[in-house]
Scaffold this motif. Structure first.
Motif, PDB file in Angstrom:
ATOM      1  N   GLN A 248       3.911  45.543 121.573  1.00  0.00           N
ATOM      2  CA  GLN A 248       4.022  46.431 122.726  1.00  0.00           C
ATOM      3  C   GLN A 248       5.454  46.917 122.913  1.00  0.00           C
ATOM      4  OE1 GLN A 248       2.404  44.253 126.033  1.00  0.00           O
ATOM      5  NE2 GLN A 248       0.291  44.408 125.305  1.00  0.00           N
ATOM      6  N   LEU A 249       6.419  46.020 122.745  1.00  0.00           N
ATOM      7  CA  LEU A 249       7.822  46.412 122.878  1.00  0.00           C
ATOM      8  C   LEU A 249       8.194  47.459 121.835  1.00  0.00           C
ATOM      9  CD1 LEU A 249       9.441  42.917 123.514  1.00  0.00           C
ATOM     10  CD2 LEU A 249       9.555  44.883 125.072  1.00  0.00           C
ATOM     11  N   LEU A 250       7.648  47.311 120.628  1.00  0.00           N
ATOM     12  CA  LEU A 250       7.991  48.227 119.549  1.00  0.00           C
ATOM     13  C   LEU A 250       7.482  49.640 119.818  1.00  0.00           C
ATOM     14  CD1 LEU A 250       9.505  48.099 116.889  1.00  0.00           C
ATOM     15  CD2 LEU A 250       7.340  47.681 115.724  1.00  0.00           C
ATOM     16  N   THR A 251       6.463  49.778 120.644  1.00  0.00           N
ATOM     17  CA  THR A 251       5.924  51.113 120.952  1.00  0.00           C
ATOM     18  C   THR A 251       6.718  51.830 122.035  1.00  0.00           C
ATOM     19  OG1 THR A 251       4.387  50.212 122.607  1.00  0.00           O
ATOM     20  CG2 THR A 251       3.609  50.347 120.327  1.00  0.00           C
ATOM     21  N   LYS A 252       7.611  51.127 122.711  1.00  0.00           N
ATOM     22  CA  LYS A 252       8.384  51.748 123.787  1.00  0.00           C
ATOM     23  C   LYS A 252       9.408  52.723 123.201  1.00  0.00           C
ATOM     24  CE  LYS A 252       7.995  47.992 127.145  1.00  0.00           C
ATOM     25  NZ  LYS A 252       7.312  48.816 128.163  1.00  0.00           N
ATOM     26  N   PRO A 253       9.668  53.834 123.868  1.00  0.00           N
ATOM     27  CA  PRO A 253      10.699  54.770 123.393  1.00  0.00           C
ATOM     28  C   PRO A 253      12.089  54.136 123.493  1.00  0.00           C
ATOM     29  CG  PRO A 253       9.885  55.423 125.550  1.00  0.00           C
ATOM     30  CD  PRO A 253       9.006  54.304 125.083  1.00  0.00           C
ATOM     31  N   ASP A 254      13.033  54.717 122.780  1.00  0.00           N
ATOM     32  CA  ASP A 254      14.384  54.159 122.737  1.00  0.00           C
ATOM     33  C   ASP A 254      14.983  54.000 124.127  1.00  0.00           C
ATOM     34  OD1 ASP A 254      14.006  54.231 120.066  1.00  0.00           O
ATOM     35  OD2 ASP A 254      15.592  55.680 119.614  1.00  0.00           O
ATOM     36  N   ALA A 255      14.717  54.956 124.979  1.00  0.00           N
ATOM     37  CA  ALA A 255      15.315  54.914 126.314  1.00  0.00           C
ATOM     38  C   ALA A 255      14.856  53.688 127.108  1.00  0.00           C
ATOM     39  CB  ALA A 255      14.961  56.190 127.086  1.00  0.00           C
ATOM     40  N   GLU A 256      13.652  53.209 126.856  1.00  0.00           N
ATOM     41  CA  GLU A 256      13.149  52.021 127.546  1.00  0.00           C
ATOM     42  C   GLU A 256      13.502  50.738 126.790  1.00  0.00           C
ATOM     43  OE1 GLU A 256       9.070  52.042 128.816  1.00  0.00           O
ATOM     44  OE2 GLU A 256       9.032  54.224 128.998  1.00  0.00           O
ATOM     45  N   LEU A 257      13.490  50.826 125.454  1.00  0.00           N
ATOM     46  CA  LEU A 257      13.690  49.617 124.661  1.00  0.00           C
ATOM     47  C   LEU A 257      15.157  49.177 124.626  1.00  0.00           C
ATOM     48  CD1 LEU A 257      12.443  47.457 122.898  1.00  0.00           C
ATOM     49  CD2 LEU A 257      12.636  49.005 120.938  1.00  0.00           C
ATOM     50  N   GLY A 280       4.587  43.800 106.236  1.00  0.00           N
ATOM     51  CA  GLY A 280       3.557  44.588 106.900  1.00  0.00           C
ATOM     52  C   GLY A 280       4.115  45.865 107.502  1.00  0.00           C
ATOM     53  N   LEU A 281       5.295  45.782 108.108  1.00  0.00           N
ATOM     54  CA  LEU A 281       5.916  46.971 108.686  1.00  0.00           C
ATOM     55  C   LEU A 281       6.319  47.963 107.610  1.00  0.00           C
ATOM     56  CD1 LEU A 281       8.129  45.298 111.444  1.00  0.00           C
ATOM     57  CD2 LEU A 281       6.110  46.723 111.808  1.00  0.00           C
ATOM     58  N   GLN A 282       6.793  47.468 106.467  1.00  0.00           N
ATOM     59  CA  GLN A 282       7.159  48.362 105.373  1.00  0.00           C
ATOM     60  C   GLN A 282       5.957  49.170 104.895  1.00  0.00           C
ATOM     61  OE1 GLN A 282       8.853  45.439 102.717  1.00  0.00           O
ATOM     62  NE2 GLN A 282      10.940  46.117 103.131  1.00  0.00           N
ATOM     63  N   TYR A 283       4.787  48.565 104.998  1.00  0.00           N
ATOM     64  CA  TYR A 283       3.575  49.249 104.530  1.00  0.00           C
ATOM     65  C   TYR A 283       2.965  50.143 105.611  1.00  0.00           C
ATOM     66  CZ  TYR A 283      -1.235  49.887 102.932  1.00  0.00           C
ATOM     67  OH  TYR A 283      -2.437  50.424 102.566  1.00  0.00           O
ATOM     68  N   SER A 284       2.875  49.626 106.843  1.00  0.00           N
ATOM     69  CA  SER A 284       2.124  50.337 107.887  1.00  0.00           C
ATOM     70  C   SER A 284       2.992  51.161 108.830  1.00  0.00           C
ATOM     71  CB  SER A 284       1.312  49.335 108.716  1.00  0.00           C
ATOM     72  OG  SER A 284       2.187  48.415 109.362  1.00  0.00           O
ATOM     73  N   ALA A 285       4.245  50.757 109.034  1.00  0.00           N
ATOM     74  CA  ALA A 285       5.090  51.472 109.996  1.00  0.00           C
ATOM     75  C   ALA A 285       6.543  51.484 109.529  1.00  0.00           C
ATOM     76  CB  ALA A 285       4.973  50.834 111.378  1.00  0.00           C
ATOM     77  N   PRO A 286       6.834  52.105 108.383  1.00  0.00           N
ATOM     78  CA  PRO A 286       8.211  52.091 107.868  1.00  0.00           C
ATOM     79  C   PRO A 286       9.216  52.753 108.806  1.00  0.00           C
ATOM     80  CG  PRO A 286       6.842  53.645 106.643  1.00  0.00           C
ATOM     81  CD  PRO A 286       5.921  52.867 107.513  1.00  0.00           C
ATOM     82  N   GLN A 287       8.787  53.801 109.526  1.00  0.00           N
ATOM     83  CA  GLN A 287       9.707  54.471 110.446  1.00  0.00           C
ATOM     84  C   GLN A 287      10.065  53.564 111.620  1.00  0.00           C
ATOM     85  OE1 GLN A 287       7.699  58.119 111.484  1.00  0.00           O
ATOM     86  NE2 GLN A 287       8.350  59.165 109.603  1.00  0.00           N
TER      87      GLN A 287
END
Length: 727
Positions: A248-257, A280-287
């Motif tokens: 959930q934290l990872l989905t927050k925009p930079d301004a909130e995180l 897993g992140l390298q495969y599913s969410a590299p950005q």
């Protein structure tokens, strides 16, 4: 007979060809344990992802150790009644006398508080009030709260059975309307449980997650993460909550995180998440991975506080220089020294790597933290064991890698010691050193000095690897090695399983019975005996029994733990050999040791060849025109016809060349009778009687030759004497 035998040879040859064509390739197997030595350079330089469930427990804010309840309960499915039986129902039915439990069950069936109280009128006020409150917990929360408060208002001695239940349930009712009061109740519950209040439903641990949920709603991240991490020591839900919270934290925009990362618990949680979920992140969410890594490193304070995790992530991404810089800022820990060892290996500094591995191993606590290893209070015993096992696995992996490095440096006994200490997880690497690298004397010395006698399994049947203690495995590996080398007396001391001890003793007895004077044995093979020797038949029978024992139990008595027999998998599977050049070539000295300990013969299921050879030796002691001669060679053929048709043919051809017709010859190499020792004895006697005239003729002829030779010598000598006297 000749035509029949050559026809049979044609059939056998055809069947062998078909068999050879149908021999399967290497079998697929289960999820084999990791072998570090299979690709030693690659495994040593790779850094495995740590376990999220293990690392997040470091964030615990209050790792308590509550007293162990006399009995705890967990919800479980009852397949007989096809329903889920809650922990509450189990506790109510098992902790109370049968009559009271029956009344509680009746109260649970009511639809309102008044009816429930009436149904339980014969119970104590504590049980009546609490159960009635539970009945209307969802339907009438206000009435339920009143009933729970009545439980808590009873004299202290009158509310010991349901006080923890009432505190927890009342707090849940107040969570939405009065969260601070609910938090106070949960804290009170935990304090009283720590002081000895009975808590069979493990509600103190459950309250950690409940309180953390309320704190998150109030944006109190630091406290919430600490409580979830404390719960993660005991309960999988604490670990799952932190994993979900990280996502959930990872989905927050930079301004909130970015502001949240200023809280140490948040930045540490996301650093652990990044390290443990990197692949897993390298495969599913590299950005998202790149973004989070940048956020964690853009502030010096955050980078410094999480230097170790960020160094490990840099290493895993191939940024070795950055990993080395970050690692210098990290506090000492097992992971720091482990990573230091891998960086040293990449620089080919094996001495520095060995020193770092030693520090990594020593940096692990001698005993795991109480909540993680053996908490006095366990919410979920299986989960607690899992956390303990994960930490132990990490330590064992470090020791195993140190053992691989020692092997590469030629420190064979130290390599053996470290891999043995690493436990069953790396047994195959341990077996490789024990079986192929160490000499027999070195292995025996190591076992005698450092390997205690193992415990025999209750079930004598073999089961999958991992259920036998490494000390038992190692002692029996040594026993088989000694037996292969003919050191039977020494081998008997190292078999642990009673069944194997009996088989080894039987093997020894048959070996002794089958042994013969070497000269006598050669004379027997050449047929140069001049009198009946029925002892050869006893040795022939003992040799055949030894051959059959070797064929039937050779894997347990003589089999190699790894190639070519794979006793480790009870012979059912074998490994594929990779053609990829290894990152680290095998040292010459180790290769020389492998040459000296190579299996003889170096073929799959080598003991089958040993058994066939013993059967062939047995055949040489039976009369060649006996059924026993044919039966022995038939057995040798049968044992190899599906494994090595070419050698099987050799035994069959030997029978064709020397053996006599047998009525079961059409099944030669397929079904074989037992050697008939009685008929062999008769055949030996008949052969001897038949050979008497020939032996007499040989003796008479030999005597005549000797007489003639003597007469000639005497005449020649006489002539010389006469010649001298005339001179």
């Amino acid at each position: 007979m000749s035509q029949l035998h050559f026809t049979r040879l044609t059939i056998l040859t055809a069947s062998i060809a078909l068999t050879l064509a149908s021999v399967p390739a290497l079998s697929c197997g289960p999820d084999f344990p990791l072998q570090l030595l299979s690709e030693r350079g690659t495994h040593l330089q790779n850094l495995p992802e740590p376990e999220f469930a293990l690392l997040v427990t470091q964030l615990a804010s209050m790792p308590a150790a509550w007293p162990q309840p006399a009995k705890t309960f967990h919800s479980q499915y009852d397949y007989q009644t096809d329903r889920l039986v809650s922990s509450t129902e189990q506790a109510e039915q098992q902790l109370l006398p049968a009559e009271q439990a029956k009344l509680i069950a009746t109260m649970r069936q009511q639809t309102d508080a008044a009816a429930a109280l009436q149904a339980g009128k014969d119970l104590s006020d504590e049980l009546r009030f609490y159960t009635a409150g539970a009945v209307v917990f969802s339907k009438d929360p206000k009435a339920a709260a009143t009933l729970f408060q009545q439980v808590l208002a009873l004299p202290a001695t009158a509310q010991q059975q349901r006080r923890s239940w009432a505190l927890y349930s009342l707090a849940r009712l107040q969570a939405e309307t009065a969260p601070e009061q609910a938090i106070q109740l949960w804290q009170k519950l935990r304090a009283e449980v720590a002081a000895g209040l009975a808590d069979p439903l493990q509600l103190a641990v459950a309250s950690l997650g409940e309180e953390a949920r309320l704190l998150l709603a109030q944006q109190r991240w630091q406290q919430a993460i600490g409580l979830y991490a404390t719960q993660a020591h005991y309960d999988a839900s604490g670990y799952a909550s932190l994993l979900q919270l990280s996502r959930q934290l990872l989905t927050k925009p930079d301004a909130e995180l970015q502001p949240l990362l200023q809280q140490p618990a948040v930045s540490r949680l996301l650093s652990i998440y990044l390290l443990t979920q990197l692949s897993g992140l390298q495969y599913s969410a590299p950005q998202q991975l790149t973004r989070l890594l940048q956020l964690l490193q853009q502030t010096p304070e955050i980078q410094l506080a999480n230097a170790l995790e960020l160094a490990a992530v840099s290493y895993q991404q191939g940024q070795y220089d950055n990993a080395a810089i970050l690692l210098k800022q990290a506090a000492d820990s097992p992971l720091k020294w482990w990573l230091s060892a891998k960086l040293a290996l990449r620089s080919n500094d094996l001495t520095a790597a060995a020193a770092a591995y030693a520090k990594a191993s020593k940096a692990f606590p001698t005993a795991l933290p109480a909540p993680a290893k053996a908490p006095e209070y366990q919410y979920d015993e299986a989960f607690s064991r899992q956390i303990s096992r994960k930490q132990l696995q990490t330590q064992c992996r470090v020791e195993a890698e140190a053992g691989v490095l020692a092997l590469q440096r030629g420190e064979y006994l130290q390599a053996m010691r470290l891999l043995y200490q690493a436990g069953a997880e790396f047994w195959q690497d341990t077996a490789y050193i024990a079986e192929r690298v160490l000499t027999t004397a070195e292995l025996q010395q190591f076992v005698d000095a450092e390997v205690p006698t193992g415990q025999a399994k209750a079930d004598s049947q073999w089961s999958w690897f991992g259920d036998t203690e490494p000390n038992t495995l190692l002692r029996q590996l040594l026993a088989r090695r000694l037996l292969r080398e003919g050191q039977t007396d020494a081998a008997l001391r190292y078999f642990v399983e009673p069944k194997l001890q009996q088989l080894a003793q039987q093997y020894q007895q048959l070996q002794q019975k089958s042994s013969a004077n070497a000269l006598q044995h050669q004379l027997e093979r050449l047929g140069l005996y001049l009198q009946l020797d029925f002892g050869q038949l006893g040795r022939a029978d003992a040799l055949f029994q030894l051959a059959r024992l070797t064929r039937q139990h050779g894997l347990e008595l003589l089999g190699y733990e790894l190639a070519p027999d794979y006793q480790v998998f009870y012979g059912q599977f074998e490994f594929y050999q990779s053609d990829t050049p290894p990152l680290w070539p095998m040292p010459t000295a180790e290769q020389q040791r492998l040459t000296q300990t190579a299996p003889v013969p170096d073929k799959r299921f080598h003991y089958r060849y040993v058994a066939a050879d013993l059967a062939a030796q047995s055949a040489e002691l039976w009369p060649q025109n006996s059924q026993a001669y044919a039966a022995s060679l038939c057995a040798a053929t049968t044992w190899l016809i599906n494994r090595d048709p070419e050698i099987a043919q050799q035994y069959y051809r030997r029978y064709l060349q020397h053996g006599a017709y047998v009525p079961w010859g059409a099944d030669f190499g397929i079904r074989c009778p037992e050697p008939d020792a009685v008929s062999a004895e008769k055949r030996l006697r008949t052969n001897f009687q038949t050979s008497l005239p020939r032996q007499r003729d040989l003796a008479l002829g030999g005597g005549t030759v000797l007489l003639l030779a003597g007469a000639g010598w005497w005449a020649l000598r006489r002539r010389k004497d006469v010649s001298r006297s005339s001179n």
